[in-house]
Design a protein around this motif. Structure first.
Motif, mmCIF file in Angstrom:
data_model
loop_
_atom_site.group_PDB
_atom_site.id
_atom_site.type_symbol
_atom_site.label_atom_id
_atom_site.label_comp_id
_atom_site.label_asym_id
_atom_site.label_seq_id
_atom_site.Cartn_x
_atom_site.Cartn_y
_atom_site.Cartn_z
ATOM 1 N N GLN A 252 60.043 9.233 -14.271
ATOM 2 C CA GLN A 252 60.122 7.777 -14.347
ATOM 3 C C GLN A 252 59.639 7.125 -13.056
ATOM 4 O OE1 GLN A 252 64.232 7.283 -15.511
ATOM 5 N NE2 GLN A 252 63.730 7.378 -17.684
ATOM 6 N N GLU B 166 64.220 11.641 -13.693
ATOM 7 C CA GLU B 166 64.136 10.665 -12.597
ATOM 8 C C GLU B 166 62.765 10.703 -11.931
ATOM 9 O OE1 GLU B 166 67.370 11.696 -9.991
ATOM 10 O OE2 GLU B 166 68.850 10.604 -11.196
ATOM 11 N N THR B 167 62.252 11.888 -11.676
ATOM 12 C CA THR B 167 60.942 12.032 -11.041
ATOM 13 C C THR B 167 59.832 11.521 -11.945
ATOM 14 O OG1 THR B 167 61.728 13.940 -9.779
ATOM 15 C CG2 THR B 167 59.341 13.676 -9.989
ATOM 16 N N GLU C 50 68.168 15.949 -15.349
ATOM 17 C CA GLU C 50 68.330 14.662 -14.665
ATOM 18 C C GLU C 50 67.264 14.462 -13.590
ATOM 19 O OE1 GLU C 50 71.832 12.214 -12.285
ATOM 20 O OE2 GLU C 50 72.084 14.357 -12.648
ATOM 21 N N ARG C 51 67.050 15.463 -12.763
ATOM 22 C CA ARG C 51 66.082 15.341 -11.662
ATOM 23 C C ARG C 51 64.647 15.200 -12.177
ATOM 24 N NH1 ARG C 51 66.641 19.626 -7.323
ATOM 25 N NH2 ARG C 51 65.322 18.157 -6.202
#
Length: 126
Positions: free
Chosen positions: A104, A101-102, A97-98
């Protein structure tokens, strides 16, 4: 689609924990491609015991070595995001997930993450 490419070779000691940490991410992965380089221990048996449709397990016909084996696993993935996994890691529950997110938020094409060195019981070695 989120893919994980993993290679194994005589990894019975940690392989179950690593696979479980990948399959239980806060963002579900779609596929885990595991290419085994003809392990001589129980690695293949342990992987086959994990009943999850997201796992594709391939035992090579000959030992390819670390680099070629990873290349093979990566080429078999179908994901928009491809994560590389060693057989003796344990992923933090929100790693995928992290990273997504980074990627994107920054338009990054690749990300390298930090690590914590742990012992066989998961205790930090500092």
């Amino acid at each position: 689609m989120i893919s994980v490419a993993m290679t194994t070779y005589n990894g019975e000691k940690y392989i179950k924990q690593q696979i479980e940490s990948i399959l239980s991410q806060s963002v579900a992965i779609d596929e885990l491609i595991i290419c085994d380089d003809i392990s001589k221990d129980r690695t293949a048996e342990i992987i086959k015991e994990i009943n999850d449709d997201r796992i594709t397990f391939i035992v090579n016909e000959k030992n390819l070595g670390f680099i070629e084996n990873f290349h093979k696993a990566i080429c078999l993935t179908k994901g928009d995001y491809i994560f590389l996994a060693d057989q003796d890691d344990i992923w933090e529950p929100n790693k995928v997930e992290r990273i997504i997110e980074t990627m994107q938020a920054t338009n990054a094409m690749a990300i390298c993450t930090n690590y914590k060195l742990i012992d066989e019981n998961g205790n930090s070695l500092g």
